[in-house]
Design a protein around this motif. Structure first.
Motif, mmCIF file in Angstrom:
data_model
loop_
_atom_site.group_PDB
_atom_site.id
_atom_site.type_symbol
_atom_site.label_atom_id
_atom_site.label_comp_id
_atom_site.label_asym_id
_atom_site.label_seq_id
_atom_site.Cartn_x
_atom_site.Cartn_y
_atom_site.Cartn_z
ATOM 1 N N GLY A 93 -4.532 -18.530 10.899
ATOM 2 C CA GLY A 93 -4.775 -18.201 11.774
ATOM 3 C C GLY A 93 -3.112 -16.984 12.429
ATOM 4 N N LEU A 94 -2.320 -16.923 11.746
ATOM 5 C CA LEU A 94 -1.523 -16.037 11.526
ATOM 6 C C LEU A 94 -1.753 -14.962 11.774
ATOM 7 C CD1 LEU A 94 1.023 -17.519 9.132
ATOM 8 C CD2 LEU A 94 0.951 -17.889 11.060
ATOM 9 N N GLU A 95 -0.887 -13.752 12.951
ATOM 10 C CA GLU A 95 -1.253 -12.592 13.563
ATOM 11 C C GLU A 95 -0.666 -12.048 12.416
ATOM 12 O OE1 GLU A 95 -1.579 -11.610 17.424
ATOM 13 O OE2 GLU A 95 -0.890 -12.829 17.972
ATOM 14 N N ALA A 96 -1.682 -10.385 11.289
ATOM 15 C CA ALA A 96 -0.987 -10.132 10.258
ATOM 16 C C ALA A 96 -1.656 -8.599 10.682
ATOM 17 C CB ALA A 96 -0.489 -10.407 9.322
ATOM 18 N N GLU A 97 -0.979 -7.711 10.518
ATOM 19 C CA GLU A 97 -1.658 -5.996 10.426
ATOM 20 C C GLU A 97 -1.025 -5.678 9.035
ATOM 21 O OE1 GLU A 97 -1.493 -5.301 15.595
ATOM 22 O OE2 GLU A 97 -0.417 -4.108 13.789
ATOM 23 N N ILE A 98 -2.219 -4.211 8.876
ATOM 24 C CA ILE A 98 -1.170 -3.398 7.309
ATOM 25 C C ILE A 98 -1.420 -2.245 8.162
ATOM 26 C CG2 ILE A 98 -3.002 -2.212 5.434
ATOM 27 C CD1 ILE A 98 -5.507 -5.008 6.264
ATOM 28 N N VAL A 99 -0.531 -2.091 8.147
ATOM 29 C CA VAL A 99 0.325 -0.463 8.122
ATOM 30 C C VAL A 99 0.422 0.277 7.170
ATOM 31 C CG1 VAL A 99 1.669 1.309 9.145
ATOM 32 C CG2 VAL A 99 2.145 -1.782 9.891
ATOM 33 N N SER A 100 0.101 1.866 6.985
ATOM 34 C CA SER A 100 -0.165 2.544 5.897
ATOM 35 C C SER A 100 1.354 4.240 6.536
ATOM 36 C CB SER A 100 -1.166 3.228 6.312
ATOM 37 O OG SER A 100 -1.578 4.132 7.351
ATOM 38 N N GLY A 101 2.103 4.499 5.799
ATOM 39 C CA GLY A 101 2.638 4.890 5.964
ATOM 40 C C GLY A 101 3.648 5.705 4.810
ATOM 41 N N THR A 102 4.817 6.094 4.999
ATOM 42 C CA THR A 102 5.646 6.741 4.142
ATOM 43 C C THR A 102 7.176 5.944 4.094
ATOM 44 O OG1 THR A 102 6.578 8.115 5.203
ATOM 45 C CG2 THR A 102 4.655 8.845 3.989
ATOM 46 N N ARG A 103 7.485 5.744 2.746
ATOM 47 C CA ARG A 103 8.985 5.068 2.803
ATOM 48 C C ARG A 103 9.509 6.218 1.305
ATOM 49 N NH1 ARG A 103 7.830 0.268 -0.488
ATOM 50 N NH2 ARG A 103 8.233 1.138 -2.612
ATOM 51 N N GLU A 104 10.620 6.952 2.113
ATOM 52 C CA GLU A 104 11.475 8.258 1.372
ATOM 53 C C GLU A 104 10.397 8.844 0.861
ATOM 54 O OE1 GLU A 104 14.509 7.791 1.646
ATOM 55 O OE2 GLU A 104 15.017 5.653 1.768
ATOM 56 N N GLY A 105 9.490 9.374 1.744
ATOM 57 C CA GLY A 105 8.576 10.203 1.635
ATOM 58 C C GLY A 105 7.260 10.086 0.959
ATOM 59 N N GLU A 106 7.410 8.443 0.295
ATOM 60 C CA GLU A 106 6.458 8.294 -0.722
ATOM 61 C C GLU A 106 4.889 7.405 0.348
ATOM 62 O OE1 GLU A 106 5.388 5.389 -4.795
ATOM 63 O OE2 GLU A 106 7.520 5.768 -3.857
ATOM 64 N N THR A 107 4.100 7.366 0.247
ATOM 65 C CA THR A 107 3.474 6.875 1.568
ATOM 66 C C THR A 107 2.687 5.429 0.301
ATOM 67 O OG1 THR A 107 1.592 8.699 0.585
ATOM 68 C CG2 THR A 107 0.604 7.023 1.739
ATOM 69 N N VAL A 108 3.204 4.424 1.283
ATOM 70 C CA VAL A 108 2.987 3.523 0.966
ATOM 71 C C VAL A 108 2.354 2.253 2.045
ATOM 72 C CG1 VAL A 108 5.280 3.050 0.110
ATOM 73 C CG2 VAL A 108 6.047 2.971 1.847
ATOM 74 N N TRP A 109 2.199 0.963 1.658
ATOM 75 C CA TRP A 109 1.335 0.181 2.919
ATOM 76 C C TRP A 109 2.455 -1.164 2.944
ATOM 77 C CZ3 TRP A 109 -4.147 -0.082 4.129
ATOM 78 C CH2 TRP A 109 -4.740 1.421 3.816
ATOM 79 N N TRP A 110 2.269 -1.979 4.250
ATOM 80 C CA TRP A 110 2.858 -2.674 4.311
ATOM 81 C C TRP A 110 2.215 -3.508 5.428
ATOM 82 C CZ3 TRP A 110 4.966 1.744 5.289
ATOM 83 C CH2 TRP A 110 5.574 2.586 6.980
ATOM 84 N N ASN A 111 2.788 -4.618 5.823
ATOM 85 C CA ASN A 111 2.170 -5.296 6.982
ATOM 86 C C ASN A 111 3.380 -5.618 8.040
ATOM 87 O OD1 ASN A 111 1.627 -6.827 4.177
ATOM 88 N ND2 ASN A 111 0.034 -7.048 5.392
ATOM 89 N N ARG A 112 2.980 -6.200 9.152
ATOM 90 C CA ARG A 112 3.847 -6.202 10.304
ATOM 91 C C ARG A 112 3.509 -7.592 10.713
ATOM 92 N NH1 ARG A 112 2.672 -3.478 14.971
ATOM 93 N NH2 ARG A 112 4.566 -3.828 15.892
ATOM 94 N N VAL A 113 3.905 -8.561 11.003
ATOM 95 C CA VAL A 113 3.311 -9.991 11.572
ATOM 96 C C VAL A 113 4.224 -10.164 12.737
ATOM 97 C CG1 VAL A 113 3.403 -10.698 8.776
ATOM 98 C CG2 VAL A 113 6.098 -10.901 10.313
ATOM 99 N N LYS A 114 3.800 -11.215 13.448
ATOM 100 C CA LYS A 114 3.904 -11.956 14.954
ATOM 101 C C LYS A 114 4.926 -12.979 14.156
ATOM 102 C CE LYS A 114 2.053 -11.303 19.648
ATOM 103 N NZ LYS A 114 1.697 -11.752 20.249
#
Length: 347
Positions: A295-316
């Motif tokens: 029941g926790l709110e968490a999302e998936i985010v795709s973007g870049t870190r230092e120009g490299e494509t990566v994925w991470w999470n956003r949590v509420k």
């Protein structure tokens, strides 16, 4: 008795006469229910108008029947040829199941010993089992539910008859469901879509072919191995703890499970949880799914870190959104947007 034998003989003679062939396809209409005349050789179905004739052809297609005999005794003579051509064209090109399953339809209209009759021969490009396995659904919501069930079972194909058809992005439907359910879908397949008829109809048949790199038996075995790990993650969390503590406990459960090898994988949940192999996408998908389970709110985010494509999470946490990059952070350290230096994403 003598009269019935004469009728049967006449129809047999008709079957021996020449046939007029057309190319075939498929569509959907409720078959007309008529009380058949039983003979020693099979069933002769009476039809008296275009509606009954078209429904009879549709009924043959729905049942995967190859041969049909129809009595035209009560059919107006001057309308027979025209109506047969219309009905065959409808069954081949407009009726969705016909467009999907029928190769061609041959027919012969003839008379013999005073009996008028129609004989029909249908050649299919699909098996009777394929026709009977078509799933009937309504609207995009029904199609989506059927696609999700097929993904859960790692099915290779899915054929739907969709009432209230509208254009749908099935590739996005597959991708979205697989990302939200890495505990159920071990591999996100590619998908090929064919629609019958292609250009018209409120009801259409949609054939989906799913392309996996991993065989179905292996995918099911992987799922059986992954499910207990997700259950263990749920038990690892303290039930009465606040949300921040629960996020931290899941972070610890996941990051300390292995000394991970970082590489791409087509089976993110199984590779990460059972082999300790994965990339940023695997971490973010699995973490979001574990959070969702409690029941926790968490999302998936795709973007870049230092120009490299990566994925991470956003949590509420406490009504505010924070970022977590499990691959980059060994310690639980939620970050605000301003603290995400070196990262870029669509906000």
């Amino acid at each position: 008795m003598r009269g019935r034998l004469c009728v049967l003989l006449a129809l047999v003679l008709l079957l021996l006469s020449g046939c007029s062939w057309t190319e075939g396809s498929y569509v959907s209409v409720t078959p007309h229910q008529v009380r058949p005349v039983q003979t020693a050789e099979g069933e002769i179905r009476p039809v008296a108008n275009y509606t009954e004739l078209r429904s009879a052809l549709v009924g043959m297609i729905d049942g995967g029947e190859t041969k049909g005999l129809f009595s035209l005794t009560d059919y107006p003579r001057e309308e027979v040829q025209r109506d047969v051509e219309r009905a065959v064209e409808y069954a081949r090109r407009t009726y969705p199941v016909g467009a999907y399953a029928v190769e061609r339809i041959g027919y012969d209209v003839g008379t013999g010993l005073g009996t008028r009759a129609l004989s029909v021969d249908i050649v299919y490009r699909r098996t009777r089992e394929q026709i009977s396995s078509i799933h009937s659904v309504r609207w995009a919501s029904g199609a989506q539910g059927a696609v999700e069930d097929a993904l859960d079972e790692a099915a290779g194909t899915l054929v739907l008859k969709v009432a209230g058809y509208q254009e749908m992005d099935f590739s996005e439907m597959v991708r979205s469901y697989a990302e939200r359910n890495p505990d159920r879908v071990m591999e996100t397949p590619g998908v090929t879509v064919k629609v019958f008829p292609e250009d018209r109809g409120e009801t259409r048949v949609v054939e989906l072919t799913f392309h996996y790199r991993t065989d179905r038996h292996t995918l099911r075995t992987m799922r059986e191995q992954v499910q207990p790990v997700f259950s263990s993650a749920t038990l690892y969390v303290t039930g009465q703890a606040d949300d921040r503590t629960k996020f931290q406990q899941l972070h610890t459960f996941l990051t300390e499970r292995f000394t991970y090898t970082y590489e791409n994988t087509v089976t993110p949940a199984w590779s990460l949880l059972c082999r300790g192999v994965g990339d940023s996408r695997a971490f973010s998908l699995v973490y979001a799914a574990m959070c969702s389970r409690i029941g926790l709110e968490a999302e998936i985010v795709s973007g870049t870190r230092e120009g490299e494509t990566v994925w991470w999470n956003r949590v509420k946490i406490d009504g505010e959104w924070y970022h977590l990059d499990l691959m980059a952070q060994q310690q639980f350290q939620p970050m605000t947007d301003e603290e995400m230096t070196g990262y870029d994403w669509e906000r």
